[in-house]
Design a protein around this motif. Structure first.
Motif, PDB file in Angstrom:
ATOM      1  N   ASP A 682      69.705  38.378  31.661  1.00 34.36           N
ATOM      2  CA  ASP A 682      68.847  38.351  30.477  1.00 34.36           C
ATOM      3  C   ASP A 682      67.422  37.968  30.848  1.00 34.36           C
ATOM      4  O   ASP A 682      66.450  38.593  30.431  1.00 34.36           O
ATOM      5  CB  ASP A 682      69.388  37.348  29.452  1.00 34.36           C
ATOM      6  CG  ASP A 682      70.613  37.894  28.730  1.00 34.36           C
ATOM      7  OD1 ASP A 682      70.915  39.093  28.956  1.00 34.36           O
ATOM      8  OD2 ASP A 682      71.240  37.141  27.980  1.00 34.36           O
ATOM      9  N   THR A 685      65.591  40.716  32.605  1.00 30.40           N
ATOM     10  CA  THR A 685      65.104  41.756  31.701  1.00 30.40           C
ATOM     11  C   THR A 685      63.797  41.333  31.042  1.00 30.40           C
ATOM     12  O   THR A 685      62.841  42.113  30.961  1.00 30.40           O
ATOM     13  CB  THR A 685      66.156  42.023  30.599  1.00 30.40           C
ATOM     14  OG1 THR A 685      67.430  42.141  31.228  1.00 30.40           O
ATOM     15  CG2 THR A 685      65.834  43.290  29.835  1.00 30.40           C
ATOM     16  N   GLN A 686      63.771  40.067  30.604  1.00 29.40           N
ATOM     17  CA  GLN A 686      62.569  39.596  29.908  1.00 29.40           C
ATOM     18  C   GLN A 686      61.379  39.494  30.851  1.00 29.40           C
ATOM     19  O   GLN A 686      60.250  39.814  30.482  1.00 29.40           O
ATOM     20  CB  GLN A 686      62.853  38.234  29.258  1.00 29.40           C
ATOM     21  CG  GLN A 686      63.909  38.333  28.170  1.00 29.40           C
ATOM     22  CD  GLN A 686      64.198  36.980  27.555  1.00 29.40           C
ATOM     23  OE1 GLN A 686      63.364  36.425  26.861  1.00 29.40           O
ATOM     24  NE2 GLN A 686      65.376  36.448  27.831  1.00 29.40           N
ATOM     25  N   THR A 688      60.938  41.243  33.542  1.00 26.44           N
ATOM     26  CA  THR A 688      60.524  42.619  33.829  1.00 26.44           C
ATOM     27  C   THR A 688      59.563  43.110  32.742  1.00 26.44           C
ATOM     28  O   THR A 688      58.546  43.751  33.036  1.00 26.44           O
ATOM     29  CB  THR A 688      61.758  43.539  33.904  1.00 26.44           C
ATOM     30  OG1 THR A 688      62.626  43.026  34.899  1.00 26.44           O
ATOM     31  CG2 THR A 688      61.359  44.968  34.260  1.00 26.44           C
ATOM     32  N   ALA A 689      59.877  42.751  31.485  1.00 23.21           N
ATOM     33  CA  ALA A 689      58.999  43.140  30.376  1.00 23.21           C
ATOM     34  C   ALA A 689      57.633  42.484  30.518  1.00 23.21           C
ATOM     35  O   ALA A 689      56.597  43.119  30.284  1.00 23.21           O
ATOM     36  CB  ALA A 689      59.647  42.766  29.047  1.00 23.21           C
ATOM     37  N   LEU A 690      57.626  41.201  30.951  1.00 24.28           N
ATOM     38  CA  LEU A 690      56.353  40.490  31.117  1.00 24.28           C
ATOM     39  C   LEU A 690      55.489  41.136  32.206  1.00 24.28           C
ATOM     40  O   LEU A 690      54.267  41.039  32.186  1.00 24.28           O
ATOM     41  CB  LEU A 690      56.611  39.030  31.512  1.00 24.28           C
ATOM     42  CG  LEU A 690      57.218  38.111  30.458  1.00 24.28           C
ATOM     43  CD1 LEU A 690      57.389  36.710  31.032  1.00 24.28           C
ATOM     44  CD2 LEU A 690      56.314  38.062  29.221  1.00 24.28           C
ATOM     45  N   ALA A 692      55.051  44.224  32.792  1.00 25.35           N
ATOM     46  CA  ALA A 692      54.674  45.607  32.489  1.00 25.35           C
ATOM     47  C   ALA A 692      53.254  45.927  32.922  1.00 25.35           C
ATOM     48  O   ALA A 692      52.957  47.041  33.345  1.00 25.35           O
ATOM     49  CB  ALA A 692      54.848  45.868  30.998  1.00 25.35           C
ATOM     50  N   ASP A 693      52.362  44.933  32.810  1.00 22.53           N
ATOM     51  CA  ASP A 693      50.963  45.171  33.172  1.00 22.53           C
ATOM     52  C   ASP A 693      50.663  44.824  34.636  1.00 22.53           C
ATOM     53  O   ASP A 693      49.514  44.803  35.059  1.00 22.53           O
ATOM     54  CB  ASP A 693      50.033  44.368  32.252  1.00 22.53           C
ATOM     55  CG  ASP A 693      49.906  45.048  30.892  1.00 22.53           C
ATOM     56  OD1 ASP A 693      50.256  46.239  30.809  1.00 22.53           O
ATOM     57  OD2 ASP A 693      49.485  44.375  29.929  1.00 22.53           O
ATOM     58  N   THR A 698      57.729  43.571  41.307  1.00 25.87           N
ATOM     59  CA  THR A 698      58.953  43.652  40.523  1.00 25.87           C
ATOM     60  C   THR A 698      59.661  42.310  40.634  1.00 25.87           C
ATOM     61  O   THR A 698      59.303  41.484  41.468  1.00 25.87           O
ATOM     62  CB  THR A 698      59.904  44.738  41.064  1.00 25.87           C
ATOM     63  OG1 THR A 698      60.092  44.490  42.447  1.00 25.87           O
ATOM     64  CG2 THR A 698      59.355  46.132  40.853  1.00 25.87           C
TER      65      THR A 698
END
Lengths: 846, 252
Positions: A682, A685-686, A688-690, A692-693, A698
């Protein structure tokens, strides 16, 4: 005498061609290296002459952090805006432009990925309006950029698109308003990617502060020479500045890519070295065989009055002719290879480096011929001396193959091997200077020693290897044949040994490094997730520091530690420093233990360092340290803690506040500890979202991190495998050579075997087994020697953090299997020849 | 040649065999319509001066060389039209060879050399027969030796053992005593004669030595590619006489 030499040479065309081929390959790489360096070197000179064509004088600030032993690059220091005005006022200056340019503007392409340049720099600069626009206009507002046509095309962007760019700051969005090219219709200069901002934005994003420039570009008034102007400006500015003419700057800038080129040059010369070294084995073997076959002929020559000197001369003359011919062919091939590589290079990263004409420097011609001929002569010297020792009476006796005892060669081999091992030991333990050369010399001499020892071990080992094939009669015959002439078998196998030993050694070091890193990460890092990227250029991949804070705030995250890195002058000495966002988190994740003061927190103006370094630098708790980072004014830091050094965390650590003046202030790595009971997946995943920029990095677990950190090993391995392929190719020629001779020598035996019922297929199998036994023997030697070599290096690197020895068993097994295939391949032609032996001519004795 | 007795087939035979080498100017006719039957269980010598075609005839009979015209049979097998694989198989199952030299593989021991044709064929030699051959040839204490450790006579005896051990239809011996001293030669020839008499082994000896030929049951004389004479139960003298007579014919 001369005619006798040439007529006998013509009769052995095939064999001489085979050994000549090894020289051709070696010389090809030598010549290729020379041609490549010359061609690209002049191309780079041309490129930077173009770049500086409008510059008469260039002014930069003297670097605050000069080059050191640890790093040859000086850290550039910006110059103040006032200096531009000062220069502009110098008489004779037509115009002085402040340039705010630095490498490190990473553009996010239309596909959402960072546009990689694969070598050439990625400049961000202020728009001066002096380049021809292809489309749109120059940046007029702070949210507008222009870029060169090559970059726009690679990124898949057009005017009007919005584009994300990573600089000293995290991703920022701009609108692409213009695309420009260069004089002569070029899309880029040497493949460099250029993004042009408005001046304040360029200063802020590329240099880190407003009102500074990286350099001043000066045009002289007509009639004022660059040298005159350089003197005037230098005296006006005084200390703290470096003033160069455009020509000087061009030459200096050209030196950078040339240095990279010289690295590539060394690789090519390394290839050449291996090819020639392996080739020597092949040539020694060929000439030994020729001398052995010509024993009666040579003895007859001796009997009719030829002197020993003439015998040696005859063999060496033959070598000279072959060496010269092969070198010429190699030179030709090398010019082709060099030209081809230069063409490939010029296209790297979509760049179009204008190639200067292919140059064949005289040094290439002389070097290639000298190397090729010398190697051939050296290799032929031993057989030549043996030819001289043939007694005239040998002409009258039945030419029996003299099975000379192996004692002498074994003793010599032992001594040479010991010398090589010792030299290697000295090189590895770092006693004395010129360590690299000592190591290389040690490896080379060890190889020769092993090669000399090979005949002695050939019989038992070949016998043992051959047992694998003993289930069939042809197999058994092949095995027995391969043990018949231990010297010949040994030298043939030794050629294969060299290549396989090299790659096994290097693979051992690489796999040991990976194993050590894995152990280190697993033992010393309590992180469940690691944020990092794969480094592909001079600058490390970074991410937005805000990610660290946001990640720390995520539910289920226990601690987050991030680190950035820089070179700094600490009390006048150049040192590596790291910036950490949260020392308490570092303490928990890396099990940091304080020996003095505290490592629970680190605020602005504070610094902690490890115990060993503190002792070495004589630093104590509470001491105040003056530190100059890559940018900004000096910081005065107070030592608040001293900690136990580990492989993971060591050296100077400063707070993120102070780290803002780092050359690259953004974090390079981030470590996350997930709270007990929370789901790692979990959190991942979060995070990874952070990210994005921050497309350069990774998030992954520890094993993914290790894999990423060692990803460059694959490149090294690929390079070495090309080398191996080359060495194997030459070794295959050697096996073909030896087998062809065996078939020739055993014509009668083959005839007999065929007469009493050996089928063609069985005959071929017999020859194939002989080849496979020889090649597997060579591979066994190579794997053993290589593993030994690798182990020695790993042991020597223990203090560098390579604590684990991991032998690459899978690869070693692969090389053995590969060798068996190579043997089969090498056997094809000799086997066909053996199967075609005419029984009648073979058994005829009239 | 006459017909065979009832129930007895030839071990090998040549029917109107021609062998021509080369074409045009360089053409050499080695055999000109040779008819010969090699009786089973007999020791036959083929004699003739150099260039008479005796070696060529042997090569053709043994399936080592193809005939230009005519037929060759080994047992009931017609050699014409057989491919290399069939010929090889035939050689290893039905033919044994003893050459003048280079008979043995230097890498193998005497025993391994003896068993080689069987090993190649993937068959086990008949132990009793093997022992009998080895003992008759007096090789018992030489079995582990390599050829280089054996005398010339011993080497040829090993070759004899090898040729006989698979009990082939025919053993071809091409000047087997050419390189031996007379005593060793006599031993080898006596062994060949005994093999025919005691074990019924068909043996064909190619030689130009009248003394060697005298060991045979029958001598076939070849000259200029023709069978020109034949002797049964020869002695050295009768062979020599026949040769003189033939020489005179040729010269005359």
């Amino acid at each position: 005498m001369l005619r006798a030499t040439f007529s006998s040479m013509l009769q052995r065309k095939l064999r001489l061609t085979l050994s000549g081929l090894a020289v051709v390959l070696g010389v090809m790489f030598v010549a290729g290296a020379f041609v490549l360096t010359d061609t690209l070197g002049r191309s780079f000179d041309g490129l930077f002459t173009t770049v500086y064509s409008k510059t008469d004088v260039e002014v930069t600030a003297k670097s605050k952090i000069a080059a050191s032993e640890a790093s040859h690059d000086e850290v550039p220091t910006p110059l103040p805006a006032s200096a531009v005005q000062t220069v502009d006022d110098v008489p004779g200056v037509a115009v002085a432009h402040g340039i705010a340019m630095a490498d490190g503007a990473r553009v996010i392409g239309a596909d959402g990925k960072i546009v990689n340049s694969a070598g050439p720099p990625r400049f961000g600069t202020n728009w001066l309006g002096d380049q021809p626009l292809r489309d749109g206009h120059g940046p007029q507002a702070d949210n507008q950029v222009a870029m060169n046509a090559a970059l726009a095309e690679t990124a898949g962007l057009k005017v009007g698109d919005s584009v994300g760019i990573l600089t000293l700051q995290p991703k920022r969005m701009f609108t692409l308003v213009g695309i420009f090219g260069y004089d002569g219709g070029k899309d880029s200069l040497g493949g460099a990617q250029v993004v042009a901002f408005t001046e304040p934005v360029a200063q802020e994003l590329m240099l880190g502060e407003r009102s500074v420039y990286s350099s001043i570009d000066v045009r002289a008034d007509d009639g004022v020479s660059a040298d005159t102007l350089k003197g005037r400006i230098a005296s006006k500015l005084g200390d703290g500045y470096v003033v160069k003419t455009g020509a000087e700057a061009a030459a200096e800038r050209s030196a950078g890519p040339k240095e990279f080129l010289s690295f590539f040059n060394k690789i090519l010369l390394g290839f050449a070295g291996v090819a020639l070294f392996v080739g020597i084995f092949l040539i020694v073997n060929t000439f030994s065989i020729i001398v052995a076959q010509r024993t009666r002929e040579l003895a007859l020559l001796r009997a009719v009055g030829a002197s020993r000197r003439q015998m040696v001369g005859s063999v060496l003359l033959e070598a000279l002719v072959i060496g010269a011919l092969a070198s010429l062919v190699g030179l030709g091939a090398g010019i082709g290879v060099g030209a081809l590589l230069a063409a490939v290079f010029s296209q790297v990263g979509g760049g179009d480096l204008a190639l200067a004409g292919i140059g064949v420097p005289l040094s290439a011609v002389i070097g290639s011929l000298a190397v090729g001929i010398l190697v051939t002569l050296i290799a032929a010297a031993i057989p030549a001396l043996r030819a001289a020792r043939i007694p005239p009476v040998a002409a009258l006796t039945e030419a029996a193959t003299p099975d000379r005892p192996l004692t002498r060669v074994t003793v010599a081999g032992g001594a040479v091997f010991a010398a090589g091992a010792m030299l290697l030991g000295i090189g590895l333990t770092g006693v004395g200077d010129a360590t690299l050369w000592t190591i290389l010399g040690g490896v080379l001499i060890s190889f020769i020693g092993v090669a000399l020892l090979t005949p002695v071990i050939a019989r038992p080992v070949v016998g043992a290897v051959g047992r694998l094939f003993a289930w069939s009669v042809p197999g058994k015959l092949g095995r027995l044949n391969s043990g018949r002439n231990p010297r010949r078998t040994a030298i043939t196998a030794a050629a294969l040994m060299v290549g396989i030993a090299l790659i096994t050694g290097i693979t051992t070091v690489l796999s040991s490094t990976t194993a050590s890193l894995t152990k280190l990460v697993n033992e010393q890092v309590q992180a469940d997730l690691i944020i990092s990227g794969e480094q592909s250029g001079p600058r490390p991949p970074t991410f937005d520091p805000a990610v660290l804070d946001r990640a720390a705030a995520l539910p289920g995250v226990d601690a987050v530690a991030g680190a950035s890195f820089d070179q700094a002058l600490v009390d006048g000495k150049r040192q590596s420093v790291a910036g950490v966002n949260d020392l308490a988190a570092v303490k928990r994740i890396a099990s940091l233990r304080a020996t003095a003061g505290t490592v629970d927190e680190l605020s602005a103006g504070q610094v902690v360092l490890d115990k060993d370094l503190a002792a070495k630098a004589g630093v104590t708790l509470g001491q105040r340290i003056t530190t100059q980072f890559s940018r900004g004014a000096p910081h005065t830091l107070t030592v608040t803690g001293i900690y136990e050094k580990s492989e993971m965390v060591n050296g100077w650590l400063v707070s993120a506040v102070d780290a803002a003046d780092f050359g690259i202030p953004q974090p390079v790595q981030g470590y996350l500890k997930v709270a007990d009971g929370a789901s790692v997946a979990d959190v991942r995943t979060q995070v990874t979202a952070l990210l994005a920029d921050s497309p350069e990095v990774t998030v992954g677990d520890r094993s993914e991190f290790v894999k990423q950190q060692t990803s460059q090993f694959d490149t090294v391995l690929a390079m070495i495998q090309i080398l191996l392929a080359l060495a194997i190719l030459i070794a295959v020629l050697g096996i073909v050579n030896t087998l062809a001779l065996s078939v020739l020598e055993r014509t009668r035996e083959l005839g007999l075997l065929r007469a009493i019922g050996l089928r063609r297929a069985q005959t071929m199998r017999m020859v194939t087994v002989e080849a496979v036994v020889i090649s597997v023997f060579g591979a066994l030697l190579g794997v053993t020697v290589g593993a030994g070599l690798g182990t020695a290096v790993v042991r020597a690197l223990k203090s560098e953090g390579i604590t684990q020895l991991a032998l690459p068993w899978t690869q070693m097994g692969t090389y053995l299997v590969l060798a068996a295939f190579v043997g089969v391949l090498a056997a094809v032609l000799p086997a066909i020849r053996a199967a075609r032996v005419n029984v009648l001519t073979a058994i005829a004795y009239e | 040649m006459g017909t065979m007795p009832e129930g007895m087939t030839a071990a090998a035979r040549a029917v109107d065999v021609w062998k021509v080498y080369g074409t045009g100017e360089a053409q050499v006719v080695a055999l000109r319509g040779v008819n010969v039957e090699l009786e089973r269980g007999r020791f036959t010598a083929i004699m003739g001066p150099s260039g008479s075609g005796k070696s060529t005839l042997m090569h053709c009979l043994a399936g080592l060389d193809a005939v230009t015209r005519g037929e060759v049979y080994i047992g009931e097998t017609r050699l014409a039209g057989l491919g290399d694989a069939r010929l090889t198989q035939l050689r290893r199952e039905q033919v044994g060879f003893i050459f003048q030299q280079f008979n043995l593989l230097p890498t193998l021991s005497a025993e391994e050399n003896i068993a080689l044709p069987m090993a190649i064929a993937g068959r086990k030699p008949n132990r009793e027969w093997l022992d009998a051959v080895i003992d008759t040839l007096g090789l018992r204490d030489r079995l582990r030796h390599r050829p280089s450790q054996l005398s010339g006579g011993q080497q040829q005896r090993v070759a004899c053992a090898r040729a006989l051990v698979s009990r082939p239809d025919v053993v071809f011996a091409d000047e087997p005593t050419g390189n031996l001293d007379s005593r060793s030669g006599a031993e080898v020839l006596a062994f060949l004669r005994n093999s025919a008499r005691e074990y019924g082994q068909t043996i064909v000896l190619v030689t130009h030595d009248p003394n060697a030929a005298s060991y045979a049951d029958r001598v076939v004389f070849l000259a200029d590619g023709h069978v020109v004479a034949e002797l049964r139960d020869p002695t050295a003298e009768t062979v020599l006489d026949t040769m003189k007579r033939l020489d005179a014919m040729v010269l005359g």
